[in-house]
Design an enzyme around this catalytic site. Structure first.
Site, short mmCIF file in Angstrom:
data_model
loop_
_atom_site.label_atom_id
_atom_site.label_comp_id
_atom_site.label_asym_id
_atom_site.label_seq_id
_atom_site.Cartn_x
_atom_site.Cartn_y
_atom_site.Cartn_z
N TYR A 123 0.84 -1.22 0.00
CA TYR A 123 0.00 0.00 0.00
C TYR A 123 0.87 1.26 0.00
O TYR A 123 0.59 2.22 -0.72
CB TYR A 123 -0.90 -0.06 1.23
CG TYR A 123 -1.92 1.04 1.36
CD1 TYR A 123 -3.13 0.99 0.66
CD2 TYR A 123 -1.72 2.11 2.24
CE1 TYR A 123 -4.10 1.98 0.81
CE2 TYR A 123 -2.68 3.09 2.40
CZ TYR A 123 -3.86 3.03 1.69
OH TYR A 123 -4.82 4.01 1.86
N LYS A 155 0.81 4.09 -2.81
CA LYS A 155 0.43 5.47 -2.49
C LYS A 155 1.56 6.45 -2.78
O LYS A 155 1.31 7.62 -3.10
CB LYS A 155 -0.05 5.57 -1.03
CG LYS A 155 -1.39 4.86 -0.79
CD LYS A 155 -2.47 5.31 -1.78
CE LYS A 155 -3.88 5.05 -1.30
NZ LYS A 155 -4.90 5.39 -2.35
P1 NAP Z 1 -13.43 2.14 1.61
O1 NAP Z 1 -14.47 2.57 2.60
O2 NAP Z 1 -12.88 0.77 1.70
O3 NAP Z 1 -14.01 2.42 0.15
C1 NAP Z 1 -13.28 2.08 -0.99
C2 NAP Z 1 -14.25 1.82 -2.12
O4 NAP Z 1 -13.46 1.46 -3.30
C3 NAP Z 1 -15.19 0.64 -1.84
O5 NAP Z 1 -16.52 1.02 -2.15
C4 NAP Z 1 -14.66 -0.44 -2.77
O6 NAP Z 1 -15.65 -1.31 -3.26
C5 NAP Z 1 -14.11 0.38 -3.92
N1 NAP Z 1 -13.22 -0.41 -4.75
C6 NAP Z 1 -12.30 -1.33 -4.35
N2 NAP Z 1 -11.70 -1.90 -5.42
C7 NAP Z 1 -12.26 -1.34 -6.52
C8 NAP Z 1 -12.07 -1.53 -7.91
N3 NAP Z 1 -11.18 -2.40 -8.37
N4 NAP Z 1 -12.82 -0.80 -8.76
C9 NAP Z 1 -13.75 0.09 -8.31
N5 NAP Z 1 -13.96 0.32 -6.99
C10 NAP Z 1 -13.23 -0.40 -6.11
O7 NAP Z 1 -12.15 3.11 1.66
P2 NAP Z 1 -11.97 4.65 2.10
O8 NAP Z 1 -11.44 4.65 3.47
O9 NAP Z 1 -13.16 5.44 1.75
O10 NAP Z 1 -10.73 5.04 1.16
C11 NAP Z 1 -10.87 5.74 -0.08
C12 NAP Z 1 -9.49 6.06 -0.61
O11 NAP Z 1 -8.76 6.85 0.33
C13 NAP Z 1 -8.63 4.83 -0.90
O12 NAP Z 1 -7.83 5.06 -2.04
C14 NAP Z 1 -7.76 4.76 0.33
O13 NAP Z 1 -6.57 4.06 0.07
C15 NAP Z 1 -7.54 6.23 0.63
N6 NAP Z 1 -7.16 6.49 2.00
C16 NAP Z 1 -7.99 6.17 3.04
C17 NAP Z 1 -7.59 6.45 4.34
C18 NAP Z 1 -8.45 6.14 5.54
O14 NAP Z 1 -7.97 6.32 6.67
N7 NAP Z 1 -9.66 5.68 5.39
C19 NAP Z 1 -6.34 7.05 4.59
C20 NAP Z 1 -5.54 7.35 3.50
C21 NAP Z 1 -5.95 7.08 2.23
P3 NAP Z 1 -16.01 -2.69 -2.48
O15 NAP Z 1 -16.67 -2.26 -1.24
O16 NAP Z 1 -16.93 -3.40 -3.42
O17 NAP Z 1 -14.71 -3.38 -2.24
#
Ligand code: NAP
Length: 251
Positions: free
Chosen positions: A152, A156
Protein backbone atom coordinates in the site's frame (compact mmCIF):
# COMPACT_ATOMS: atom_id res chain seq x y z
CA UNK A 1 -20.65 31.14 -10.08
CA UNK A 2 -19.54 27.53 -10.75
CA UNK A 3 -19.55 26.14 -14.28
CA UNK A 4 -21.31 22.78 -14.17
CA UNK A 5 -18.88 19.99 -15.06
CA UNK A 6 -19.15 16.23 -15.19
CA UNK A 7 -17.16 14.42 -12.52
CA UNK A 8 -16.28 10.75 -12.07
CA UNK A 9 -15.48 9.55 -8.57
CA UNK A 10 -14.15 5.99 -8.29
CA UNK A 11 -14.80 3.82 -5.25
CA UNK A 12 -17.75 6.11 -4.50
CA UNK A 13 -20.30 3.62 -3.14
CA UNK A 14 -19.16 4.39 0.40
CA UNK A 15 -16.58 6.09 2.61
CA UNK A 16 -14.47 8.95 1.29
CA UNK A 17 -15.61 8.47 -2.32
CA UNK A 18 -19.31 8.72 -1.44
CA UNK A 19 -18.72 11.96 0.47
CA UNK A 20 -16.61 13.36 -2.39
CA UNK A 21 -19.43 12.54 -4.84
CA UNK A 22 -21.97 14.34 -2.63
CA UNK A 23 -19.68 17.34 -2.22
CA UNK A 24 -18.98 17.70 -5.95
CA UNK A 25 -22.72 17.53 -6.55
CA UNK A 26 -23.40 20.28 -4.01
CA UNK A 27 -20.65 22.27 -5.74
CA UNK A 28 -22.89 22.14 -8.83
CA UNK A 29 -21.43 19.27 -10.85
CA UNK A 30 -23.04 16.17 -12.35
CA UNK A 31 -21.41 13.10 -10.79
CA UNK A 32 -20.79 9.54 -11.93
CA UNK A 33 -20.67 7.37 -8.82
CA UNK A 34 -18.43 4.50 -9.90
CA UNK A 35 -17.70 1.38 -7.89
CA UNK A 36 -17.28 -2.37 -8.39
CA UNK A 37 -20.97 -3.06 -7.83
CA UNK A 38 -23.38 -0.74 -9.62
CA UNK A 39 -26.26 -1.55 -7.24
CA UNK A 40 -24.09 -0.50 -4.28
CA UNK A 41 -23.80 3.00 -5.84
CA UNK A 42 -27.55 3.52 -5.99
CA UNK A 43 -28.08 4.94 -2.49
CA UNK A 44 -25.42 7.62 -3.08
CA UNK A 45 -27.04 8.44 -6.44
CA UNK A 46 -30.50 8.56 -4.84
CA UNK A 47 -29.25 10.93 -2.13
CA UNK A 48 -27.77 13.27 -4.73
CA UNK A 49 -30.89 13.15 -6.88
CA UNK A 50 -33.11 13.83 -3.84
CA UNK A 51 -31.07 16.98 -3.17
CA UNK A 52 -31.68 18.17 -6.73
CA UNK A 53 -28.37 17.02 -8.27
CA UNK A 54 -27.57 14.84 -11.29
CA UNK A 55 -25.84 11.52 -10.73
CA UNK A 56 -25.33 8.18 -12.39
CA UNK A 57 -24.42 4.80 -10.86
CA UNK A 58 -21.69 3.04 -12.81
CA UNK A 59 -20.36 -0.44 -12.06
CA UNK A 60 -16.75 -1.06 -13.12
CA UNK A 61 -13.53 -2.55 -11.83
CA UNK A 62 -10.98 0.24 -12.29
CA UNK A 63 -8.23 -2.30 -12.91
CA UNK A 64 -10.04 -3.77 -15.93
CA UNK A 65 -9.12 -1.94 -19.14
CA UNK A 66 -12.28 -2.85 -21.05
CA UNK A 67 -14.57 -2.04 -18.12
CA UNK A 68 -12.92 1.36 -17.63
CA UNK A 69 -13.27 2.24 -21.31
CA UNK A 70 -16.95 1.24 -21.34
CA UNK A 71 -17.67 3.08 -18.08
CA UNK A 72 -16.13 6.36 -19.22
CA UNK A 73 -17.93 6.14 -22.57
CA UNK A 74 -21.19 5.57 -20.73
CA UNK A 75 -20.63 8.59 -18.49
CA UNK A 76 -19.89 10.75 -21.55
CA UNK A 77 -23.06 9.52 -23.27
CA UNK A 78 -25.38 9.82 -20.26
CA UNK A 79 -24.01 12.80 -18.28
CA UNK A 80 -21.68 14.57 -20.72
CA UNK A 81 -17.91 14.78 -21.28
CA UNK A 82 -16.19 13.97 -17.98
CA UNK A 83 -13.62 16.62 -17.05
CA UNK A 84 -13.21 16.03 -13.30
CA UNK A 85 -11.72 12.70 -12.23
CA UNK A 86 -11.19 11.60 -8.64
CA UNK A 87 -9.17 8.38 -8.39
CA UNK A 88 -10.32 7.22 -4.98
CA UNK A 89 -10.97 3.45 -5.36
CA UNK A 90 -8.70 1.55 -3.03
CA UNK A 91 -8.10 -1.63 -1.08
CA UNK A 92 -5.71 -2.75 1.63
CA UNK A 93 -4.04 -6.15 1.93
CA UNK A 94 -1.81 -5.50 4.94
CA UNK A 95 0.87 -7.88 6.12
CA UNK A 96 4.48 -7.78 7.24
CA UNK A 97 6.78 -8.37 4.29
CA UNK A 98 7.64 -11.94 5.26
CA UNK A 99 3.96 -12.87 5.22
CA UNK A 100 2.89 -10.77 2.23
CA UNK A 101 1.78 -12.87 -0.71
CA UNK A 102 2.30 -12.00 -4.35
CA UNK A 103 -1.45 -11.70 -4.66
CA UNK A 104 -1.52 -9.16 -1.73
CA UNK A 105 1.06 -7.14 -3.64
CA UNK A 106 -0.50 -7.42 -7.09
CA UNK A 107 -4.08 -6.67 -6.08
CA UNK A 108 -3.09 -3.47 -4.25
CA UNK A 109 -1.01 -2.31 -7.23
CA UNK A 110 -3.85 -3.19 -9.60
CA UNK A 111 -6.54 -1.12 -7.90
CA UNK A 112 -4.51 1.95 -6.93
CA UNK A 113 -1.91 2.33 -9.69
CA UNK A 114 -3.24 0.43 -12.69
CA UNK A 115 -6.74 1.72 -11.85
CA UNK A 116 -5.66 5.37 -11.64
CA UNK A 117 -3.65 4.99 -14.85
CA UNK A 118 -6.52 3.43 -16.81
CA UNK A 119 -9.06 5.97 -15.57
CA UNK A 120 -6.79 8.96 -16.23
CA UNK A 121 -5.83 7.73 -19.69
CA UNK A 122 -9.48 7.43 -20.65
CA UNK A 123 -10.70 10.68 -19.08
CA UNK A 124 -7.85 12.86 -20.38
CA UNK A 125 -9.20 12.34 -23.91
CA UNK A 126 -12.24 14.40 -22.91
CA UNK A 127 -10.28 16.85 -20.75
CA UNK A 128 -7.74 17.73 -23.43
CA UNK A 129 -10.52 18.15 -25.99
CA UNK A 130 -12.42 20.47 -23.62
CA UNK A 131 -9.15 22.28 -22.76
CA UNK A 132 -10.12 22.00 -19.08
CA UNK A 133 -9.72 19.27 -16.54
CA UNK A 134 -9.06 18.35 -12.94
CA UNK A 135 -7.54 15.07 -11.78
CA UNK A 136 -7.37 14.35 -8.05
CA UNK A 137 -5.60 11.20 -6.89
CA UNK A 138 -5.91 9.71 -3.42
CA UNK A 139 -2.52 9.05 -1.90
CA UNK A 140 -2.02 8.48 1.85
CA UNK A 141 0.29 9.35 4.73
CA UNK A 142 1.34 5.69 4.31
CA UNK A 143 3.30 6.88 1.24
CA UNK A 144 5.93 7.96 3.79
CA UNK A 145 6.22 4.37 5.04
CA UNK A 146 3.96 2.32 7.29
CA UNK A 147 4.65 -0.97 9.03
CA UNK A 148 2.62 -3.81 7.50
CA UNK A 149 1.88 -1.89 4.33
CA UNK A 150 4.80 -2.48 1.93
CA UNK A 151 2.33 -2.87 -0.94
CA UNK A 152 0.00 0.00 0.00
CA UNK A 153 2.79 2.47 0.87
CA UNK A 154 4.52 1.75 -2.45
CA UNK A 155 1.24 2.23 -4.34
CA UNK A 156 0.43 5.47 -2.49
CA UNK A 157 3.95 6.85 -3.08
CA UNK A 158 3.47 5.80 -6.71
CA UNK A 159 0.27 7.86 -6.84
CA UNK A 160 2.32 10.94 -5.99
CA UNK A 161 4.82 10.38 -8.82
CA UNK A 162 1.98 9.59 -11.21
CA UNK A 163 0.21 12.83 -10.21
CA UNK A 164 3.30 14.97 -10.81
CA UNK A 165 3.84 13.46 -14.25
CA UNK A 166 0.20 14.01 -15.21
CA UNK A 167 0.60 17.64 -14.13
CA UNK A 168 3.66 18.02 -16.38
CA UNK A 169 2.06 16.37 -19.40
CA UNK A 170 -1.47 17.76 -19.21
CA UNK A 171 -0.91 21.32 -17.97
CA UNK A 172 -0.74 22.74 -21.49
CA UNK A 173 -4.29 21.49 -22.06
CA UNK A 174 -5.73 23.31 -19.06
CA UNK A 175 -5.71 20.16 -16.97
CA UNK A 176 -4.38 20.11 -13.40
CA UNK A 177 -3.45 16.97 -11.46
CA UNK A 178 -3.05 16.94 -7.70
CA UNK A 179 -2.96 14.42 -4.89
CA UNK A 180 -4.46 14.30 -1.43
CA UNK A 181 -2.71 12.23 1.23
CA UNK A 182 -5.19 11.57 4.04
CA UNK A 183 -4.18 10.52 7.51
CA UNK A 184 -6.60 8.47 9.63
CA UNK A 185 -10.13 8.83 8.21
CA UNK A 186 -13.04 7.01 9.87
CA UNK A 187 -14.43 4.69 7.17
CA UNK A 188 -15.01 0.99 6.66
CA UNK A 189 -11.36 0.71 5.64
CA UNK A 190 -10.10 1.85 9.06
CA UNK A 191 -12.91 -0.08 10.78
CA UNK A 192 -11.62 -3.24 9.08
CA UNK A 193 -8.11 -2.50 10.34
CA UNK A 194 -9.44 -2.18 13.91
CA UNK A 195 -11.23 -5.50 13.58
CA UNK A 196 -8.10 -7.20 12.25
CA UNK A 197 -6.14 -5.85 15.21
CA UNK A 198 -8.79 -7.15 17.64
CA UNK A 199 -9.81 -3.75 19.06
CA UNK A 200 -13.14 -1.94 18.88
CA UNK A 201 -13.37 0.83 16.29
CA UNK A 202 -14.08 3.38 19.06
CA UNK A 203 -10.95 2.40 21.00
CA UNK A 204 -8.94 2.43 17.76
CA UNK A 205 -10.15 5.95 16.91
CA UNK A 206 -9.53 7.25 20.45
CA UNK A 207 -5.96 5.91 20.41
CA UNK A 208 -5.34 7.36 16.93
CA UNK A 209 -6.76 10.78 17.91
CA UNK A 210 -4.28 11.04 20.79
CA UNK A 211 -1.38 10.97 18.30
CA UNK A 212 -2.92 13.58 15.95
CA UNK A 213 -2.11 17.27 16.64
CA UNK A 214 -5.77 18.40 16.22
CA UNK A 215 -6.75 15.57 18.62
CA UNK A 216 -9.39 13.94 16.44
CA UNK A 217 -9.51 11.48 13.59
CA UNK A 218 -10.54 12.66 10.13
CA UNK A 219 -13.95 12.31 8.54
CA UNK A 220 -14.71 11.79 4.82
CA UNK A 221 -15.91 15.42 4.69
CA UNK A 222 -12.35 16.58 5.51
CA UNK A 223 -11.13 14.95 2.30
CA UNK A 224 -14.16 16.05 0.25
CA UNK A 225 -13.38 19.65 1.18
CA UNK A 226 -9.84 19.33 -0.20
CA UNK A 227 -11.12 17.66 -3.39
CA UNK A 228 -13.62 20.49 -3.82
CA UNK A 229 -10.77 23.02 -3.70
CA UNK A 230 -8.61 21.17 -6.25
CA UNK A 231 -11.62 20.73 -8.57
CA UNK A 232 -12.64 24.37 -8.38
CA UNK A 233 -12.28 26.87 -11.23
CA UNK A 234 -10.03 29.03 -9.07
CA UNK A 235 -7.45 26.28 -8.47
CA UNK A 236 -6.24 26.27 -12.08
CA UNK A 237 -2.72 27.42 -11.08
CA UNK A 238 -2.30 24.66 -8.48
CA UNK A 239 -0.92 21.51 -10.06
CA UNK A 240 1.37 18.62 -9.22
CA UNK A 241 0.86 19.13 -5.49
CA UNK A 242 0.38 16.70 -2.65
CA UNK A 243 -1.83 17.97 0.17
CA UNK A 244 -1.52 16.05 3.44
CA UNK A 245 -4.91 16.14 5.15
CA UNK A 246 -3.95 14.52 8.40
CA UNK A 247 -4.66 16.89 11.29
CA UNK A 248 -1.01 17.90 11.46
CA UNK A 249 2.23 18.04 9.48
CA UNK A 250 3.42 14.86 7.80
CA UNK A 251 5.94 15.44 5.03
P1 NAP B 1 -13.43 2.14 1.61
O1 NAP B 1 -14.47 2.57 2.60
O2 NAP B 1 -12.88 0.77 1.70
O3 NAP B 1 -14.01 2.42 0.15
C1 NAP B 1 -13.28 2.08 -0.99
C2 NAP B 1 -14.25 1.82 -2.12
O4 NAP B 1 -13.46 1.46 -3.30
C3 NAP B 1 -15.19 0.64 -1.84
O5 NAP B 1 -16.52 1.02 -2.15
C4 NAP B 1 -14.66 -0.44 -2.77
O6 NAP B 1 -15.65 -1.31 -3.26
C5 NAP B 1 -14.11 0.38 -3.92
N1 NAP B 1 -13.22 -0.41 -4.75
C6 NAP B 1 -12.30 -1.33 -4.35
N2 NAP B 1 -11.70 -1.90 -5.42
C7 NAP B 1 -12.26 -1.34 -6.52
C8 NAP B 1 -12.07 -1.53 -7.91
N3 NAP B 1 -11.18 -2.40 -8.37
N4 NAP B 1 -12.82 -0.80 -8.76
C9 NAP B 1 -13.75 0.09 -8.31
N5 NAP B 1 -13.96 0.32 -6.99
C10 NAP B 1 -13.23 -0.40 -6.11
O7 NAP B 1 -12.15 3.11 1.66
P2 NAP B 1 -11.97 4.65 2.10
O8 NAP B 1 -11.44 4.65 3.47
O9 NAP B 1 -13.16 5.44 1.75
O10 NAP B 1 -10.73 5.04 1.16
C11 NAP B 1 -10.87 5.74 -0.08
C12 NAP B 1 -9.49 6.06 -0.61
O11 NAP B 1 -8.76 6.85 0.33
C13 NAP B 1 -8.63 4.83 -0.90
O12 NAP B 1 -7.83 5.06 -2.04
C14 NAP B 1 -7.76 4.76 0.33
O13 NAP B 1 -6.57 4.06 0.07
C15 NAP B 1 -7.54 6.23 0.63
N6 NAP B 1 -7.16 6.49 2.00
C16 NAP B 1 -7.99 6.17 3.04
C17 NAP B 1 -7.59 6.45 4.34
C18 NAP B 1 -8.45 6.14 5.54
O14 NAP B 1 -7.97 6.32 6.67
N7 NAP B 1 -9.66 5.68 5.39
C19 NAP B 1 -6.34 7.05 4.59
C20 NAP B 1 -5.54 7.35 3.50
C21 NAP B 1 -5.95 7.08 2.23
P3 NAP B 1 -16.01 -2.69 -2.48
O15 NAP B 1 -16.67 -2.26 -1.24
O16 NAP B 1 -16.93 -3.40 -3.42
O17 NAP B 1 -14.71 -3.38 -2.24
Amino acid sequence: MTTQRVAIVTGAARGIGAEVARRLSSDGHAVAVLDLDEAACQSVVDGITASGGRALAVGADVSDEGAVKAAVERVAAELGAPTILVNNAGIIRDNLIFKMTLSDWDSVMAVHLRGAFLMAREVQTYQTKEKWGRIVNLSSTSALGNRGQANYSAAKAGMQGFTKTLALELGRFGVTANAIAPGFIATEMTAATAERMGVTFDDFKTAAAREIPVQRVGEPADIAHAVSFYASEGAGFVSGQVLYVAGGPKD
